[in-house]
Design an enzyme around this catalytic site. Structure first.
Site, PDB file in Angstrom:
ATOM      1  N   ASN A   1      -1.468  18.316 -20.240  1.00 25.50           N
ATOM      2  CA  ASN A   1      -1.883  17.305 -21.213  1.00 25.50           C
ATOM      3  C   ASN A   1      -1.994  17.858 -22.631  1.00 25.50           C
ATOM      4  O   ASN A   1      -2.582  17.200 -23.498  1.00 25.50           O
ATOM      5  CB  ASN A   1      -3.237  16.705 -20.797  1.00 25.50           C
ATOM      6  CG  ASN A   1      -3.135  15.854 -19.549  1.00 25.50           C
ATOM      7  OD1 ASN A   1      -2.151  15.155 -19.346  1.00 25.50           O
ATOM      8  ND2 ASN A   1      -4.141  15.943 -18.696  1.00 25.50           N
TER       9      ASN A   1
ATOM     10  N   HIS B   1      -2.066  10.152 -27.005  1.00 28.12           N
ATOM     11  CA  HIS B   1      -2.263   8.849 -26.359  1.00 28.12           C
ATOM     12  C   HIS B   1      -3.052   7.905 -27.259  1.00 28.12           C
ATOM     13  O   HIS B   1      -2.787   6.693 -27.300  1.00 28.12           O
ATOM     14  CB  HIS B   1      -2.978   9.018 -25.020  1.00 28.12           C
ATOM     15  CG  HIS B   1      -2.086   9.469 -23.909  1.00 28.12           C
ATOM     16  ND1 HIS B   1      -2.556   9.800 -22.655  1.00 28.12           N
ATOM     17  CD2 HIS B   1      -0.738   9.643 -23.849  1.00 28.12           C
ATOM     18  CE1 HIS B   1      -1.543  10.145 -21.875  1.00 28.12           C
ATOM     19  NE2 HIS B   1      -0.431  10.069 -22.584  1.00 28.12           N
TER      20      HIS B   1
ATOM     21  N   HIS C   1      -1.917  15.486 -25.598  1.00 31.95           N
ATOM     22  CA  HIS C   1      -1.975  14.113 -25.115  1.00 31.95           C
ATOM     23  C   HIS C   1      -3.280  13.392 -25.459  1.00 31.95           C
ATOM     24  O   HIS C   1      -3.303  12.165 -25.495  1.00 31.95           O
ATOM     25  CB  HIS C   1      -1.742  14.069 -23.600  1.00 31.95           C
ATOM     26  CG  HIS C   1      -0.307  14.280 -23.215  1.00 31.95           C
ATOM     27  ND1 HIS C   1       0.399  15.414 -23.566  1.00 31.95           N
ATOM     28  CD2 HIS C   1       0.554  13.504 -22.519  1.00 31.95           C
ATOM     29  CE1 HIS C   1       1.634  15.325 -23.086  1.00 31.95           C
ATOM     30  NE2 HIS C   1       1.754  14.169 -22.457  1.00 31.95           N
TER      31      HIS C   1
ATOM     32  N   LYS D   1       2.709  11.174 -10.959  1.00 32.60           N
ATOM     33  CA  LYS D   1       1.756  10.341 -11.690  1.00 32.60           C
ATOM     34  C   LYS D   1       2.462   9.076 -12.150  1.00 32.60           C
ATOM     35  O   LYS D   1       3.448   9.134 -12.888  1.00 32.60           O
ATOM     36  CB  LYS D   1       1.193  11.111 -12.897  1.00 32.60           C
ATOM     37  CG  LYS D   1       0.199  12.181 -12.513  1.00 32.60           C
ATOM     38  CD  LYS D   1      -0.210  13.029 -13.696  1.00 32.60           C
ATOM     39  CE  LYS D   1      -1.072  12.279 -14.667  1.00 32.60           C
ATOM     40  NZ  LYS D   1      -1.588  13.184 -15.737  1.00 32.60           N
TER      41      LYS D   1
ATOM     42  N   ARG E   1       0.818  -1.227   0.000  1.00 31.08           N
ATOM     43  CA  ARG E   1       0.000   0.000   0.000  1.00 31.08           C
ATOM     44  C   ARG E   1       0.849   1.273   0.000  1.00 31.08           C
ATOM     45  O   ARG E   1       0.367   2.345   0.383  1.00 31.08           O
ATOM     46  CB  ARG E   1      -0.987   0.013   1.171  1.00 31.08           C
ATOM     47  CG  ARG E   1      -2.003  -1.121   1.094  1.00 31.08           C
ATOM     48  CD  ARG E   1      -3.065  -1.000   2.177  1.00 31.08           C
ATOM     49  NE  ARG E   1      -4.057  -2.064   2.044  1.00 31.08           N
ATOM     50  CZ  ARG E   1      -3.965  -3.255   2.583  1.00 31.08           C
ATOM     51  NH1 ARG E   1      -2.886  -3.563   3.313  1.00 31.08           N
ATOM     52  NH2 ARG E   1      -4.904  -4.167   2.417  1.00 31.08           N
TER      53      ARG E   1
ATOM     54  N   GLU F   1      -4.478  16.762 -10.285  1.00 29.56           N
ATOM     55  CA  GLU F   1      -5.134  17.042 -11.553  1.00 29.56           C
ATOM     56  C   GLU F   1      -6.620  17.349 -11.366  1.00 29.56           C
ATOM     57  O   GLU F   1      -7.483  16.829 -12.073  1.00 29.56           O
ATOM     58  CB  GLU F   1      -4.949  15.874 -12.536  1.00 29.56           C
ATOM     59  CG  GLU F   1      -5.012  16.307 -13.997  1.00 29.56           C
ATOM     60  CD  GLU F   1      -4.535  15.212 -14.942  1.00 29.56           C
ATOM     61  OE1 GLU F   1      -5.034  14.083 -14.851  1.00 29.56           O
ATOM     62  OE2 GLU F   1      -3.670  15.513 -15.770  1.00 29.56           O
TER      63      GLU F   1
ATOM     64  N   HIS G   1       6.527   8.139 -27.592  1.00 26.85           N
ATOM     65  CA  HIS G   1       5.591   9.015 -26.892  1.00 26.85           C
ATOM     66  C   HIS G   1       5.733  10.452 -27.391  1.00 26.85           C
ATOM     67  O   HIS G   1       4.738  11.117 -27.698  1.00 26.85           O
ATOM     68  CB  HIS G   1       5.854   8.950 -25.384  1.00 26.85           C
ATOM     69  CG  HIS G   1       4.985   9.874 -24.586  1.00 26.85           C
ATOM     70  ND1 HIS G   1       3.627   9.691 -24.450  1.00 26.85           N
ATOM     71  CD2 HIS G   1       5.285  11.012 -23.898  1.00 26.85           C
ATOM     72  CE1 HIS G   1       3.122  10.665 -23.706  1.00 26.85           C
ATOM     73  NE2 HIS G   1       4.113  11.474 -23.357  1.00 26.85           N
TER      74      HIS G   1
ATOM     75  N   LYS H   1       6.830  22.350 -14.932  1.00 22.10           N
ATOM     76  CA  LYS H   1       6.105  21.197 -14.408  1.00 22.10           C
ATOM     77  C   LYS H   1       5.961  21.297 -12.883  1.00 22.10           C
ATOM     78  O   LYS H   1       4.878  21.054 -12.326  1.00 22.10           O
ATOM     79  CB  LYS H   1       6.840  19.911 -14.791  1.00 22.10           C
ATOM     80  CG  LYS H   1       6.197  18.613 -14.306  1.00 22.10           C
ATOM     81  CD  LYS H   1       4.938  18.274 -15.068  1.00 22.10           C
ATOM     82  CE  LYS H   1       4.336  16.938 -14.645  1.00 22.10           C
ATOM     83  NZ  LYS H   1       5.004  15.777 -15.239  1.00 22.10           N
TER      84      LYS H   1
ATOM     85  N   ARG I   1      -3.660  21.380 -13.413  1.00 20.33           N
ATOM     86  CA  ARG I   1      -2.633  20.436 -13.855  1.00 20.33           C
ATOM     87  C   ARG I   1      -2.956  19.810 -15.208  1.00 20.33           C
ATOM     88  O   ARG I   1      -2.051  19.378 -15.938  1.00 20.33           O
ATOM     89  CB  ARG I   1      -2.441  19.331 -12.801  1.00 20.33           C
ATOM     90  CG  ARG I   1      -1.356  18.335 -13.190  1.00 20.33           C
ATOM     91  CD  ARG I   1      -0.939  17.475 -12.030  1.00 20.33           C
ATOM     92  NE  ARG I   1      -0.011  16.438 -12.454  1.00 20.33           N
ATOM     93  CZ  ARG I   1       0.711  15.708 -11.630  1.00 20.33           C
ATOM     94  NH1 ARG I   1       0.642  15.893 -10.329  1.00 20.33           N
ATOM     95  NH2 ARG I   1       1.527  14.779 -12.096  1.00 20.33           N
TER      96      ARG I   1
ATOM     97  N   GLU J   1       8.392  17.152 -25.234  1.00 18.45           N
ATOM     98  CA  GLU J   1       7.868  17.581 -23.944  1.00 18.45           C
ATOM     99  C   GLU J   1       8.558  18.855 -23.466  1.00 18.45           C
ATOM    100  O   GLU J   1       7.950  19.675 -22.764  1.00 18.45           O
ATOM    101  CB  GLU J   1       8.016  16.463 -22.904  1.00 18.45           C
ATOM    102  CG  GLU J   1       7.186  15.219 -23.188  1.00 18.45           C
ATOM    103  CD  GLU J   1       5.724  15.344 -22.750  1.00 18.45           C
ATOM    104  OE1 GLU J   1       5.293  16.468 -22.383  1.00 18.45           O
ATOM    105  OE2 GLU J   1       5.014  14.321 -22.778  1.00 18.45           O
TER     106      GLU J   1
END
Length: 372
Positions: free
Chosen positions: A251, A258, A254, A149, A128, A243, A271, A233, A247, A191
């Site tokens: 993206n 994606h 993206h 993330k 956990r 997010e 990517h 960032k 935030r 990026e």
């Protein structure tokens, strides 16, 4: 951290705040840095790396940590986006169990964004949640290693199984970037450029003017670009860790990007290449919707092309398949398409409720050889 060549940034998240160290030769000082941050020595560590990075740098990291009195095991995964799957995550957890990791242990991600995402999710889920350190070795990972993330992919969607899990610190040894293949250099610069496009107009212009230096990994230019990119960032993450709103501006490109990765099977496009095409799509969509207050498509296209990145969609990609992949994206909510769109170079906004037919038209317009 002391050192003439080391730059330091802070991600401000209250009691979860952490530093980003950027400089040459930092991997050799890993043990010293771990001690400085109080990482427990009574519990074993696990270094997770991949087949491309491990042979270059794993021994250095393990030796530095052992020299500081840490017990360290290592686990090597396959290289590439295809490694971000549950089966590989299970293998990492097996190695953690075999090495005796407990709740006071630390998992170290030594590699690019794939290693960071996978090892970070292992750290978030093992018992956990255990401590986690990012040691990025690619330009692309200057983005993914900051912000907490972490995730693995599902065959139908990228990063759909994940968590927020902040690292103890980020140790970015820029010397590792010299072993990157040219395609990975270009991919990472997508990026870097993104951070200028979303929040820093002057930096976007600087990237255009210094594209040749960045592509050739000129040390001063690269260090500056990574520092500014990580700074953007870090600022955004400090404002919105999970997010909830702001935030999401990170993206940019993206939503389409994606989807392109999913359709390509996480292999044909890197990517950064997918995000480059996606940022062109977002700019074109912004102009068609009237969101853009100035021309944004052509400046975006010129910047990315100057960095030797793709700005058109391969002709064999089917628009229907891309649209289907977008429907599985986390940013598709309540039956509405959500995009980050540029208002101008250096400023973006989140736009909801975009008609899917318009998005499909923009995707089609991005195909090789087509123009407005």
């Amino acid at each position: 951290m002391s050192g003439l060549t080391t730059r330091e940034l802070q991600v401000e998240l209250g009691d979860r705040s952490y530093p980003i160290y950027i400089g040459e030769g930092l991997l050799q000082r890993f043990g010293e840095t771990a001690e400085w941050h109080g990482l427990p020595k009574k519990s074993p560590m696990l270094v997770v790396t991949d087949e491309g990075v491990g042979p270059y740098y794993s021994d250095t990291v393990v030796a530095s940590l052992r020299g500081a009195g840490y017990e360290v095991a290592s686990h090597t995964i396959e290289s590439g986006e295809q490694a971000k799957r549950l089966e590989v995550l299970g293998d990492v957890v097996t190695s953690a169990l075999e090495a005796g990791l407990d709740r006071d242990s630390t998992i170290i991600a030594l590699g690019g964004g794939v290693v960071g995402d996978l090892a970070g999710f292992a750290a978030a889920s093992y018992m956990r949640g255990v401590r986690f350190v990012q040691a990025p070795t690619t330009i692309l990972a200057h983005d993914s290693s900051v912000g907490g993330k972490v995730a693995v992919n599902h065959p139908l969607a990228k990063n759909i199984i994940g968590a927020f899990h902040q690292p103890e610190f980020v140790l970015y040894d820029t010397a590792t970037l010299r072993t990157l293949p040219p395609r990975e250099v270009r991919s990472g610069l997508a990026e870097v450029a993104k951070h200028g496009l979303i929040k820093d107009r002057a930096f976007a212009a600087w990237c255009y003017e210094n594209a040749e230096k960045l592509l050739s990994l000129e040390p001063e230019a690269l260090a500056y670009a990574l520092y500014v990119g990580c700074g953007v960032k870090a600022w955004v993450v400090s404002q919105d860790e999970r997010e909830g709103g702001l935030r999401a501006i990170l993206n940019l490109g993206h939503t389409i990007g994606h989807a392109l990765e999913a359709v390509a099977g996480y292999g044909e496009l890197t990517h950064g290449e997918a995000i480059s095409i996606g940022m062109c799509g977002s700019a074109r969509l912004a102009e068609r919707l009237g969101v853009a207050k100035e021309p944004v498509f052509e400046p975006t296209r010129r910047l990315l092309a100057k960095l030797d990145l793709p700005v058109t969609l391969p002709a064999h990609f089917e628009a229907d398949a891309i649209m289907e992949a977008m429907m599985h994206d986390k940013k598709f909510r309540g039956g509405q398409m959500v995009f980050v769109l540029p208002q101008e170079i250096g400023a973006v906004e989140i736009v909801k409720g975009i008609p899917s037919a318009l998005v499909r038209d923009v995707v089609e317009s991005l195909k090789q050889g087509e123009s407005e």
